[in-house]
Scaffold this active site. Sequence first.
Site, PDB file in Angstrom:
ATOM      1  N   SER A 141       0.860  -1.185   0.000  1.00 50.40           N
ATOM      2  CA  SER A 141       0.000   0.000   0.000  1.00 50.40           C
ATOM      3  C   SER A 141       0.891   1.228   0.000  1.00 50.40           C
ATOM      4  CB  SER A 141      -0.887   0.007   1.251  1.00 50.40           C
ATOM      5  OG  SER A 141      -1.507   1.270   1.440  1.00 50.40           O
ATOM      6  N   TYR A 156      -0.861  -0.098  10.672  1.00 54.83           N
ATOM      7  CA  TYR A 156      -1.067  -0.530   9.285  1.00 54.83           C
ATOM      8  C   TYR A 156       0.075  -0.013   8.414  1.00 54.83           C
ATOM      9  CZ  TYR A 156      -3.228  -1.196   4.717  1.00 54.83           C
ATOM     10  OH  TYR A 156      -3.481  -1.572   3.417  1.00 54.83           O
TER      11      TYR A 156
END
Length: 251
Positions: A141, A156
């Site tokens: 990501s 995250y």
Amino acid sequence: MSFKDKVIFISGASSGIGAAAAIEFAKQGGSVVINGRNETKLKNVYEQCKVYSKNIHVIKADISKDEEAKAAINDTIKVFKKLDVLVNNAGLARLGSILDGNLLGSFDQIMPTNVRAAMNLTALAAPHLIKTKGNIINISSIAGSTTPILPPFISYCVSKAALDQFSRCSALELSEFGIRVNTISPGPVTTDFQENAGIENILATRKIPTALKRVSESIEIADLILFLASDKAKGITGSNYISDNGCLISK
């Protein structure tokens, strides 16, 4: 691109990017192993894949658990006798920041799936990929290379930064055996990821800007996965492909 006679294992394939990739590989004649934890969603993806390929195998397993990950790879080899492509797509998000008291809790929930499972599957798959001169695609990501949009997303972001570094390290080690390892870092993508993580309400209050003023669909990331898995990318390894509609340059 044809993936006839190729065997592809996709973790987190019950929805979103993983499901889209499974369907696209099936369209190109691949033998696809779809892995996930939600049996109902896996069955739905299976039915869509079967329209295009007869060689679709479902493995319901939590690959964050070592014994289930090992069994999943062993089952793949038992059914198809080989492995050509590993797509480490499984991932999750949990909220926690330095000051809210949930930092380590979110970290401990995220890392087993986002990092450890990808490392473990890579190690389990590598001996089989050496035989086929196969390749690995890790789905990361843009969160791995930028600060979080909100403090609760720290863990995250850390997990994706770790996955990015593991991808580079594994690309170097496995290059000696002809195995390519690459990363894809999507920006905002329309999937049920936010709902599954329980963070859709938080994201709804924070509009994520993109230079192109659009959000990607899962099929766009799937197309990039297929490209990197194909012989068209035979000279590409250790790379991180960003597909974020210009999100990073808009910050």
